[in-house]
Design a protein around this motif. Structure first.
Motif, mmCIF file in Angstrom:
data_model
loop_
_atom_site.group_PDB
_atom_site.id
_atom_site.type_symbol
_atom_site.label_atom_id
_atom_site.label_comp_id
_atom_site.label_asym_id
_atom_site.label_seq_id
_atom_site.Cartn_x
_atom_site.Cartn_y
_atom_site.Cartn_z
ATOM 1 N N VAL A 277 0.857 -1.186 0.000
ATOM 2 C CA VAL A 277 0.000 0.000 0.000
ATOM 3 C C VAL A 277 0.895 1.238 0.000
ATOM 4 C CG1 VAL A 277 -1.763 1.295 1.258
ATOM 5 C CG2 VAL A 277 -1.827 -1.203 1.221
ATOM 6 N N ASP A 278 0.644 2.160 -0.918
ATOM 7 C CA ASP A 278 1.444 3.385 -1.006
ATOM 8 C C ASP A 278 0.988 4.349 0.092
ATOM 9 O OD1 ASP A 278 2.956 5.554 -1.633
ATOM 10 O OD2 ASP A 278 2.328 5.682 -3.735
ATOM 11 N N VAL A 279 1.632 4.264 1.232
ATOM 12 C CA VAL A 279 1.198 5.049 2.398
ATOM 13 C C VAL A 279 1.477 6.539 2.230
ATOM 14 C CG1 VAL A 279 1.400 3.103 3.999
ATOM 15 C CG2 VAL A 279 3.397 4.538 3.545
ATOM 16 N N GLU A 280 2.335 6.903 1.271
ATOM 17 C CA GLU A 280 2.652 8.319 1.078
ATOM 18 C C GLU A 280 1.492 9.076 0.443
ATOM 19 O OE1 GLU A 280 5.252 9.564 2.448
ATOM 20 O OE2 GLU A 280 5.912 7.556 3.054
ATOM 21 N N LYS A 281 0.525 8.359 -0.119
ATOM 22 C CA LYS A 281 -0.611 9.023 -0.766
ATOM 23 C C LYS A 281 -1.672 9.458 0.239
ATOM 24 C CE LYS A 281 -0.261 6.961 -5.372
ATOM 25 N NZ LYS A 281 -0.957 6.148 -6.411
ATOM 26 N N PHE A 282 -1.624 8.902 1.457
ATOM 27 C CA PHE A 282 -2.592 9.318 2.467
ATOM 28 C C PHE A 282 -2.410 10.802 2.771
ATOM 29 C CE2 PHE A 282 -2.610 4.743 3.552
ATOM 30 C CZ PHE A 282 -3.988 4.523 3.549
ATOM 31 N N GLY A 283 -3.539 11.531 2.840
ATOM 32 C CA GLY A 283 -3.495 12.946 3.173
ATOM 33 C C GLY A 283 -3.133 13.849 2.008
ATOM 34 N N GLN A 284 -3.016 13.277 0.816
ATOM 35 C CA GLN A 284 -2.684 14.072 -0.362
ATOM 36 C C GLN A 284 -3.932 14.312 -1.198
ATOM 37 O OE1 GLN A 284 0.424 15.321 -0.746
ATOM 38 N NE2 GLN A 284 0.958 14.257 1.161
ATOM 39 N N GLY A 285 -4.083 15.542 -1.705
ATOM 40 C CA GLY A 285 -5.234 15.856 -2.536
ATOM 41 C C GLY A 285 -6.531 15.675 -1.775
ATOM 42 N N THR A 286 -7.410 14.832 -2.323
ATOM 43 C CA THR A 286 -8.702 14.600 -1.671
ATOM 44 C C THR A 286 -8.709 13.306 -0.856
ATOM 45 O OG1 THR A 286 -9.530 13.451 -3.639
ATOM 46 C CG2 THR A 286 -9.912 15.822 -3.508
ATOM 47 N N LEU A 339 -31.328 15.134 -0.987
ATOM 48 C CA LEU A 339 -30.282 15.861 -0.259
ATOM 49 C C LEU A 339 -28.914 15.231 -0.508
ATOM 50 C CD1 LEU A 339 -29.741 18.142 1.844
ATOM 51 C CD2 LEU A 339 -29.935 16.384 3.607
ATOM 52 N N LYS A 340 -27.950 16.056 -0.896
ATOM 53 C CA LYS A 340 -26.585 15.582 -1.124
ATOM 54 C C LYS A 340 -25.587 16.541 -0.509
ATOM 55 C CE LYS A 340 -27.063 12.859 -5.357
ATOM 56 N NZ LYS A 340 -26.513 12.641 -6.730
ATOM 57 N N SER A 341 -24.442 15.979 -0.140
ATOM 58 C CA SER A 341 -23.310 16.794 0.321
ATOM 59 C C SER A 341 -22.454 17.121 -0.901
ATOM 60 C CB SER A 341 -22.480 16.024 1.342
ATOM 61 O OG SER A 341 -21.280 16.703 1.618
ATOM 62 N N THR A 342 -22.101 18.391 -1.054
ATOM 63 C CA THR A 342 -21.314 18.802 -2.218
ATOM 64 C C THR A 342 -19.834 18.984 -1.906
ATOM 65 O OG1 THR A 342 -21.808 21.123 -1.751
ATOM 66 C CG2 THR A 342 -23.295 19.950 -3.246
ATOM 67 N N GLU A 343 -19.500 19.195 -0.635
ATOM 68 C CA GLU A 343 -18.091 19.312 -0.265
ATOM 69 C C GLU A 343 -17.910 19.002 1.213
ATOM 70 O OE1 GLU A 343 -16.937 23.244 -1.366
ATOM 71 O OE2 GLU A 343 -18.007 24.208 0.264
ATOM 72 N N GLN A 344 -16.711 18.594 1.543
ATOM 73 C CA GLN A 344 -16.367 18.254 2.923
ATOM 74 C C GLN A 344 -15.063 18.938 3.290
ATOM 75 O OE1 GLN A 344 -16.016 14.009 2.792
ATOM 76 N NE2 GLN A 344 -18.229 13.644 2.879
ATOM 77 N N TYR A 345 -14.976 19.385 4.533
ATOM 78 C CA TYR A 345 -13.727 19.939 5.057
ATOM 79 C C TYR A 345 -13.147 18.926 6.056
ATOM 80 C CZ TYR A 345 -14.808 24.433 2.949
ATOM 81 O OH TYR A 345 -15.086 25.438 2.042
ATOM 82 N N LEU A 346 -11.943 18.454 5.775
ATOM 83 C CA LEU A 346 -11.314 17.441 6.613
ATOM 84 C C LEU A 346 -10.691 18.075 7.854
ATOM 85 C CD1 LEU A 346 -9.665 15.271 3.822
ATOM 86 C CD2 LEU A 346 -11.945 15.089 4.826
ATOM 87 N N ASP A 347 -10.283 17.220 8.801
ATOM 88 C CA ASP A 347 -9.780 17.752 10.076
ATOM 89 C C ASP A 347 -8.462 18.491 9.933
ATOM 90 O OD1 ASP A 347 -8.255 15.574 9.484
ATOM 91 O OD2 ASP A 347 -8.693 14.459 11.316
ATOM 92 N N ASP A 348 -7.751 18.283 8.818
ATOM 93 C CA ASP A 348 -6.499 19.018 8.609
ATOM 94 C C ASP A 348 -6.691 20.259 7.744
ATOM 95 O OD1 ASP A 348 -7.030 17.844 6.204
ATOM 96 O OD2 ASP A 348 -5.232 16.579 6.150
ATOM 97 N N GLY A 349 -7.971 20.632 7.471
ATOM 98 C CA GLY A 349 -8.262 21.864 6.744
ATOM 99 C C GLY A 349 -8.452 21.688 5.246
#
Length: 380
Positions: A277-286, A339-349
């Motif tokens: 698993v490419d762990v470096e991709k976690f937290g990148q982009g979306t 009803l749909k969610s169009t965007e989410q803000y993650l805990d790291d902003g």
């Protein structure tokens, strides 16, 4: 009374317990240690012979006491070695037994371990025993482990757990029934095998029962004041008064879970990387962070990882989960809307653009029928 007056036989455990009690009381009074009765001396010698056959040598309790007095302070180190009398006491209480398996001496015992968590000043902490001090010998064992005790022959793990909370943490059974609860069905059991350093490396096998204990505490709860170091999460100590055995002092602390959690996340990262698993991709982009993925898999139990065969040979990780989709519909102005969610803000902003209806990940034991209300409460 007639039994008390009768001459004790060489195999009477009760007379042995009384003799150890007398020894303990005289040590507390700083008097010279009395001579051990022949019956007990023979039993100790027999146990030492059995240990010697297995290549194990344990000190006598009197030797530990003399060493402690020579040093003049509580001794740390020696892996907190216990005496041969301690092992015999365990055997008399039916908390363990010795067997030879293929010529190897083995100590058999079942253990129960309690994981008790509490929220103190916004921080999650876990109750751990920091030290165990033998009052008579002066030996101090540094443990830094959750509450744990042996399960006696006629006990189940729940009875042993209640006894341990009373004896080692100072919480009376009546107080336990008000403050603590645990789910019997959620108890995790596993076989273990280890070298017991406190008994000179004696090979020890048995079952380990791990239980998450829930503490019922509200703000300004008067029931918990002065118990378990609460409500402030202070260190505390409990003297265990053991009949026929030297007293022990148990020192407790509420340890922050954050350092422990970071170490577990690092282990999880290494587990994923070892399985391509490419762990470096976690937290990148979306993509979600490694912390969020760890929470989902290990803490919330919302998904699990399975190793499945891969085309061309080898295995790969499969993320398995059960989802409940909740479609919130409304008809207004002669039109149907969902009803749909169009965007989410993650805990790291970071912001993720999505187009998603209300979705809920089922946890273990959670029914789909009862999950939609939780989903709406959490999302909306």
């Amino acid at each position: 009374a007639s039994q008390e007056a009768a001459a004790p036989s060489a195999s009477t455990p009760r007379s042995a317990a009384r003799s150890v009690t007398r020894l303990s009381r005289q040590v507390f009074a700083s008097a010279p240690a009395p001579k051990i009765p022949n019956s007990e001396a023979e039993a100790i010698a027999e146990l030492e012979a059995t240990l010697a056959k297995g290549g194990i040598r344990l000190p006598r309790r009197a030797d530990l006491l003399l060493q402690s007095q020579a040093v003049g302070r509580a001794r740390r180190g020696d892996n907190g070695i216990k005496s041969v009398e301690d092992l015999r006491s365990e055997m008399m209480q039916e908390a363990c037994r010795l067997d030879f398996i293929s010529g190897v001496l083995v100590r058999r015992t079942d253990l129960v371990q309690a994981h008790l968590y509490v929220q103190v000043q916004g921080e999650r902490r876990r109750l751990v025993q920091r030290e165990e001090v033998g009052v008579q010998s002066g030996v101090c064992r540094v443990l830094m482990s959750p509450l744990m005790d042996s399960i006696r022959l006629e006990e189940d793990w729940a009875a042993a757990l209640r006894r341990a909370f009373h004896a080692k943490a100072g919480l009376h059974p009546d107080q336990q029934s008000m403050m603590l609860s645990f789910d019997r069905s959620a108890c995790k059991s596993s076989e273990f095998e280890q070298a017991a350093q406190e008994y000179g490396g004696l090979r020890t096998v048995g079952m380990l029962y791990q239980v998450v204990v829930t503490l019922h505490m509200q703000r300004d709860d008067k029931r918990v004041e002065g118990r378990l170091g609460l409500p402030n999460g202070s260190d505390f100590a409990v003297m265990e008064r053991r009949e026929g055995r030297p007293y022990q002092l148990h020192v407790w602390t509420w340890k922050s879970c954050e350092d422990e959690r970071l170490a577990l996340i690092e282990e999880f990262k290494e587990y994923l990387a070892a399985r391509s698993v490419d762990v470096e991709k976690f937290g990148q982009g979306t993509m979600k962070s490694l912390n969020q993925f760890y929470t989902e898999v290990k803490e919330n139990g919302e998904s699990s990882l399975l190793e499945v065969p891969k085309a061309g040979g080898g295995t790969e990780l499969l993320r398995s989960l059960a989802l409940v989709e909740v479609r919130v519909l409304v008809n207004t102005h002669n039109k149907n809307f969902i009803l749909k969610s169009t965007e989410q803000y993650l805990d790291d902003g970071r912001r993720r653009k999505v187009s998603q209806i209300v979705v809920h990940k089922l946890r273990g034991g959670e029914s789909p029928e009862g999950a939609w209300g939780k989903a709406l409460n959490k999302r909306l």
